[in-house]
Design an enzyme around this catalytic site. Structure first.
Site, PDB file in Angstrom:
ATOM      1  CE  LYS A 189      44.638  42.129  30.682  1.00 26.82           C
ATOM      2  NZ  LYS A 189      43.531  41.087  30.863  1.00 26.82           N
TER       3      LYS A 189
ATOM      4  CE  LYS B 284      44.467  44.163  35.921  1.00 26.44           C
ATOM      5  NZ  LYS B 284      44.879  42.911  36.506  1.00 26.44           N
TER       6      LYS B 284
ATOM      7  CD  GLU C 184      47.603  42.404  33.924  1.00 23.34           C
ATOM      8  OE1 GLU C 184      47.180  41.635  34.906  1.00 23.34           O
ATOM      9  OE2 GLU C 184      47.255  42.842  33.001  1.00 23.34           O
TER      10      GLU C 184
ATOM     11  CB  SER D  70      37.577  44.245  41.549  1.00 25.45           C
ATOM     12  OG  SER D  70      37.134  43.561  40.560  1.00 25.45           O
TER      13      SER D  70
END
Length: 302
Positions: free
Chosen positions: A174, A256, A214, A298
């Site tokens: 990430k 993402k 991301e 989320s």
């Protein structure tokens, strides 16, 4: 057609693929330049990257992000290594965890930690068929020459770190960078975000890690949803341009993206249906079909 002068003494000019020497008045064919274009492959890991990305994205489960270094403070615990280890153990040894998540993003410390019984956290995840991931960026710092914007650091030494993370059992990575709409965003900030993500993705793939790409569009501001869509489309266009320039294998990445919403201070709140409509519009316009999975935080769906 424009011509370019090559040398003054011979008065030779080039026009397209033919050259003309003024003294001889003879047209001669200039030699063609051949450009060799090879297949895009991420070293020896291409097949494994594709399999990892497909598994993580196709299981219909989420990715658990536990890469915060000070998450314990939110539940009233002192931020000590013992408390961090105990909290991670509580999460990662939950029976049946693999029924709900397909991957877990770990902080570097957690990747090397074990339970109090001596079992590596990575092995706890593997037992539940959960892919271990790792946060690899080094955080945001001010971007000189910008409109008070930020850039993400961490490319220095990234290759060696990714190689070690792979040996430890990590299989995806990430890297979070941000773009601020109230600050412009400036062309410099967008390019820096896109180029940094592309270099990170190429380095991660070269060392066996599937990169989560991301570029987070921050929610700050009072702009309408149309402005967020405009910026998001620009950012993702730049991101995919530089991913291609760096020979990143699209089948071996995960995305993402931020949801396309109005600014948090905008006077009119958008309905879930409108947010879904604009987000899907952006993704359909910008994401190549080769990309196997798109993960959405989320927190932005509430």
């Amino acid at each position: 057609m424009a011509s370019v002068k090559l040398s003054a003494p011979s008065s030779q000019w080039i026009a397209g693929e033919r050259s003309l020497d003024r003294r001889s008045r003879i047209l001669t064919a200039a030699p063609r330049r051949r450009v060799a274009v090879g297949p895009i492959r991420a070293g020896s890991y291409t097949d494994e990257l594709v399999q990892t990305a497909k598994f993580t994205a196709s299981s219909r489960h989420g990715i658990l992000a536990i890469d915060e270094q000070d998450a314990e403070a939110s539940i009233g615990l002192d931020n000590t290594e013992a408390n961090r280890q105990a909290y991670r153990q509580l999460l990662l040894t939950t029976p049946g965890l693999g029924e709900y998540i397909s991957g877990a993003i770990l902080f570097e410390e957690t990747l090397y930690q074990s339970t109090t019984g001596g079992k590596k956290f990575v092995d706890c995840l593997r037992q539940e068929k959960i892919m271990p991931g790792i946060k690899v960026d080094k955080g945001l710092v001010p971007l000189p020459g910008s409109n008070n914007e930020s850039w993400c650091q961490g490319l220095d030494g990234l290759a060696s770190r990714c190689a070690e993370y792979y040996k430890q059992g990590a299989r995806f990575a990430k890297w979070r960078t941000v773009v601020s709409i109230p600050c412009g965003p400036s062309a410099l900030a967008v390019k820096e975000a896109a180029w940094g993500l592309a270099r990170y993705a190429a380095i991660a793939q070269d060392n066996g890690l599937v990169p989560i790409v991301e570029p987070e569009i921050l929610l700050d501001g009072d702009h309408p949803i149309e402005r967020t869509l405009e910026v998001a489309e620009k950012v993702w266009a730049e991101v995919f341009y530089y991913l291609a320039e760096n020979n990143v294998v699209f089948e071996g990445i995960l995305l993402k993206p931020s949801m396309v919403t109005p600014g948090a201070e905008h006077k009119e709140k958008a309905s879930p249906e409108m947010i879904a409509k604009y987000t899907l519009k952006m993704l359909n316009r910008r994401v190549p079909p080769a990309v196997p999975g798109i993960m959405v935080c989320s927190k932005t769906c509430h």
